[in-house]
Design an enzyme around this catalytic site. Structure first.
Site, PDB file in Angstrom:
ATOM      1  N   LYS A   5     -21.407 -14.978   4.582  1.00 42.61           N
ATOM      2  CA  LYS A   5     -22.784 -14.713   4.158  1.00 42.61           C
ATOM      3  C   LYS A   5     -23.038 -15.141   2.706  1.00 42.61           C
ATOM      4  O   LYS A   5     -24.134 -15.592   2.372  1.00 42.61           O
ATOM      5  CB  LYS A   5     -23.145 -13.248   4.340  1.00 42.61           C
ATOM      6  N   GLN A  11     -21.761  -2.256   9.036  1.00 38.70           N
ATOM      7  CA  GLN A  11     -21.007  -1.884   7.838  1.00 38.70           C
ATOM      8  C   GLN A  11     -21.818  -0.984   6.907  1.00 38.70           C
ATOM      9  O   GLN A  11     -21.550  -0.920   5.711  1.00 38.70           O
ATOM     10  CB  GLN A  11     -20.544  -3.142   7.088  1.00 38.70           C
TER      11      GLN A  11
END
Length: 618
Positions: free
Chosen positions: A33, A254
Site C-alpha cells: 500500500k 487490521q
C-alpha cells in the site's frame, strides 16, 4: 507513464490511475500500500500535471510521514516538473497545528499557542483537582484525562459532556472537563485532541478558511483509514468536501485500536457520504507464504462486521504452521528456545533479529525473559520495559526486600517516596511481621498480598485506566513468581539472580543488534519477521477475558490475531499451555478459539492432544 507504473501489479495500477472522485483502496497486509500511495502522488504530479502544493497526504505517525516524504522526494528527481515544490505529507496533528498557526486567530486561538504533551496535561488535571478540592481517591488523574480524551475523540464538548454524564466516574469528569478547558485557554495551550477539534471548529465557522484549504488541497489521500476516529473522519470530510478527490487506504481487518478511539465503521460513513466512491482491492501479498495467508484468512473470515480480503501470493506455499501444546508456561518458553536453536544449527544465514515473540499482554514477557536469560539468548523489548525494571514491580519488590532486610537503604528510600501514609501503614505491618517471625511461617505470595493490602499500594492505580490495568497485571504476575518460590529468601534471591543477568543498558549483551524481538501484538502492527511465535493462545488470555462476552470486542481480538499471524513471512509457531500460572493463580487452560478456526491442512501438531482439536470444541 510506464516509468511510474511498470513496477506495479494490475490491482495497484488501477488504484494509482484513479485520480478524479472518491476512492477506497482496501489494502491487505503486505500488499504494497505504501508503494501505491507514493506512486499515486507521482502519477498526479507527473502525468496529471497537478501542482505538488495541491496534494495532501495524511498519515498517523511522524515516522510514516517522514518515510513517505523521502520516497516521494527521491522519486520526483527522476521526472521533469512543470511546477516545482513538494506535496504536503503530514500527520493529522501536525497538519492541524499548521492550519491553526496560520488561521486559528479567527476563532480566538493565538498563533503562538503551545501544545501540551501528556505530562503537561496531567499537571493541568492536577491543578483542576486542587481548585475543585478533589482527591485522587475520587478518580485517578490519568483516568480523568483518558475520559476527557475519549470524549474529545468523539467530538463531545465539555458542555455536552455535563448534560449526558452518568455514573460516579462521568460525574466527576463532568466537573473536571470544563475547568481543564478553561485552564488550557488561560495558558494559550491546546492538547493533541484540541488540535483536531479546534481545526474542525475553525473550518465550520469560517467559510473562507474552509474554501482556502479545500482549494489548496484539491487531492486528499488518507493512510491507515481504519485507525481514524470521529474527529479525524470529519476533518478529512471537510477538506475534501469541495472537489471530492479523496482517496482512503486501509485494511479493516487490521483495525485494532478502538481503545484509542479508532472506529472501523468510518468506512461505512465514508460510503454514505461519498456514494460514488470506487473500490479497489489490493489482495496480492508480497510478504508471507500462501500457507500463512490461508491461516490468516481462515481466522479473520469469522468476522462479519467489516470487509475481508482473500490474500494470495506468488511466494512458495511454505512450511506448515506449527501448533505446540506445552505442559506449562516454562515448557512453552523452552520450546521457543529449542526451535530458535534448531534454526540456528541448520541455517548458517539465520539471524536472531529475524525472530519475533508476540503475546497479548506485557506481563507475559516475564517467563520468556527469564528463560532467554537462562539460555543466553539476546532479546530486546519493543514498546515495553524489562519485567523487573517496571516501576510497579520495583515498588513492590522494595517493600518485600525491606521487610526481609531493614539495612536495605535503597528499598527504604524508594518506599518512602510512595507516600507518607503508605509508609506508616507498612511500618505497622513490618513490626508485626518481625515480632511474629512471619518470614518462617508464611509463604511469599501471602506476604505480598498482605503488604499490598496493608500499605494500600494498589490504591495508586485505577482499573478504569488502561495503563493502570497493565501495571496491575504486572503486579499480579509477580505473584506468579511467588508461587514458584514460596520461601521469601529464595524468592528475593531468584529476583536478584535474574536482575544480575541484565546488562546496564537494559538487556543482555547484543552483538550487532542481533536479538530476538519481544512485543505485544498491538506493538507488532506494521512490522514483519521471517519467524514468528504467537504464545499464550488460550481462552481468557487470547482472546482476552474482557472480550469474551462482547461481540465487538471479540471481533477486535480476532483482528489482533490476524495482525499477529500476518507478521510472519516464512515460519509461524502457535503455542498454548495445558496449565499456566498467570497473575499468581495456576489454571487449567482451554485452547483459544482461534486455533479451532484454522484449517487442518495447513497445521503441523507438536505434542498436541489432537482429540481436543478434532472435537471442534468451539
Amino acid at each position: 507513464m510506464e516509468g511510474i507504473l511498470n513496477k506495479l501489479n494490475k490491482e495497484q495500477k488501477e488504484a494509482v490511475i484513479h485520480t478524479e472522485g472518491p476512492a477506497i483502496i482496501l489494502a491487505g497486509a503486505g500488499s504494497g500500500k505504501t508503494r501505491v500511495l507514493v506512486h499515486k502522488v507521482l502519477y498526479l504530479i507527473v502525468e496529471k500535471r497537478v501542482a505538488p502544493q495541491n496534494i495532501l497526504m495524511v498519515t498517523f505517525s511522524n515516522k510514516a510521514a517522514g518515510e513517505m516524504k523521502e520516497r516521494i522526494k527521491s522519486l520526483l528527481h527522476s521526472f521533469p516538473l512543470d511546477t516545482p515544490g513538494e506535496p504536503t505529507v503530514a500527520t493529522f496533528h501536525s497538519l492541524c497545528a499548521r492550519i491553526l498557526r496560520r488561521s486559528g486567530v479567527k476563532i480566538g486561538i493565538p498563533h503562538n499557542f503551545v501544545i501540551y504533551d501528556t505530562t503537561d496535561q496531567l499537571d493541568t488535571i492536577k491543578d483542576c483537582y486542587e481548585k475543585l478540592e478533589l482527591s485522587i481517591k475520587d478518580i485517578r488523574p490519568r483516568a480523568a484525562l483518558e475520559a476527557i480524551s475519549s470524549a474529545k475523540n468523539q467530538m463531545i464538548t465539555e458542555e455536552q459532556y455535563v448534560k449526558f454524564a452518568r455514573g460516579y466516574i462521568q460525574e466527576k469528569v463532568a466537573k473536571i472537563y470544563p475547568l481543564y478547558q478553561n485552564l488550557l485557554a488561560e495558558r494559550n495551550a491546546l492538547d493533541f485532541d484540541d488540535l483536531l477539534n479546534k481545526t474542525i471548529d475553525l473550518l465550520k465557522k469560517s467559510p473562507e478558511t474552509l474554501e482556502f484549504y479545500q482549494d489548496q488541497f484539491r487531492y486528499v489521500l488518507v493512510d491507515e483509514y481504519q485507525d481514524t476516529n470521529v474527529s479525524q473522519y470529519r476533518l478529512t470530510k471537510y477538506l475534501a468536501g469541495k472537489h471530492n478527490n479523496i482517496c482512503i487506504v486501509g485494511d479493516f481487518s487490521q483495525s485494532i485500536y478502538s481503545f484509542r478511539g479508532a472506529d472501523y465503521k468510518n468506512l461505512e460513513k465514508f460510503r454514505t457520504d461519498f456514494p460514488d466512491a470506487k473500490v479497489y482491492k489490493l489482495s496480492q501479498n508480497y510478504r508471507s507464504t500462501q500457507t500463512i495467508l490461508d491461516a490468516a484468512h481462515s481466522i479473520i473470515s469469522n468476522n462479519n462486521s467489516h470487509p475481508v480480503l482473500k490474500l494470495w501470493t506468488d511466494n512458495k506455499e511454505g512450511d506448515e504452521i506449527s501448533i505446540f501444546q506445552a505442559e506449562n508456561e516454562h515448557k512453552e518458553a523452552e520450546y521457543i528456545v529449542r526451535m530458535i536453536n534448531s534454526k540456528k544449527q541448520y541455517n548458517p544465514d539465520f539471524k536472531l533479529s529475524d525472530v519475533a515473540i508476540l503475546y497479548r499482554m506485557n506481563a507475559q514477557s516475564r517467563t520468556i525473559e527469564e528463560i532467554f536469560l537462562h539460555y543466553g539468548i539476546p532479546y530486546k523489548l519493543v514498546g515495553g520495559v524489562r519485567f523487573y525494571d517496571r516501576k510497579e514491580v520495583k515498588d513492590v519488590l522494595s517493600y518485600i526486600s525491606y521487610l526481609s532486610n531493614q539495612q536495605d537503604a535503597a528499598a527504604l528510600k524508594r518506599i518512602q517516596k510512595l507516600g507518607k501514609r503508605r509508609f506508616e501503614e507498612f511500618e505497622f505491618y513490618r513490626q508485626e511481621f518481625n515480632e511474629a517471625n512471619y518470614a518462617e511461617k508464611k509463604e511469599t505470595i501471602n506476604i505480598i498480598d498482605e503488604v499490598l493490602k496493608r500499605s494500600g499500594y494498589l490504591e495508586r492505580y485505577d482499573t478504569e485506566d488502561s495503563e493502570d490495568r497493565a501495571r496491575l497485571e504486572n503486579i499480579k504476575e509477580l505473584r506468579s513468581v511467588a508461587i514458584e518460590f514460596p520461601d521469601l529468601i529464595q524468592f528475593l534471591e531468584n529476583v536478584a539472580l535474574v536482575e544480575q543477568e541484565y546488562m546496564p543498558d537494559g538487556q543482555i549483551e547484543i552483538e550487532n543488534d542481533d536479538a530476538v524481538t519481544l512485543m505485544t501484538m498491538h506493538a507488532a502492527k506494521g512490522l514483519e519477521f521471517k519467524m514468528v511465535f504467537i504464545v499464550g493462545l488460550e481462552e481468557g488470555l487470547f482472546p482476552h477475558s474482557r472480550a469474551l462476552f462482547d461481540f465487538g470486542d471479540l471481533e477486535e481480538e480476532r483482528r489482533l490475531c490476524y495482525v499477529g499471524v500476518t507478521r510472519a513471512k516464512e515460519h509461524l509457531y502457535l503455542t498454548y499451555a495445558k496449565q499456566r500460572v498467570i497473575f499468581g493463580q495456576r489454571n487449567t487452560a482451554t485452547p483459544s478459539r482461534f486455533i479451532f478456526e484454522l484449517p487442518d491442512e495447513v497445521l503441523e501438531y507438536n505434542n498436541v492432544d489432537t482429540s481436543i482439536i478434532n472435537n471442534e470444541y468451539w
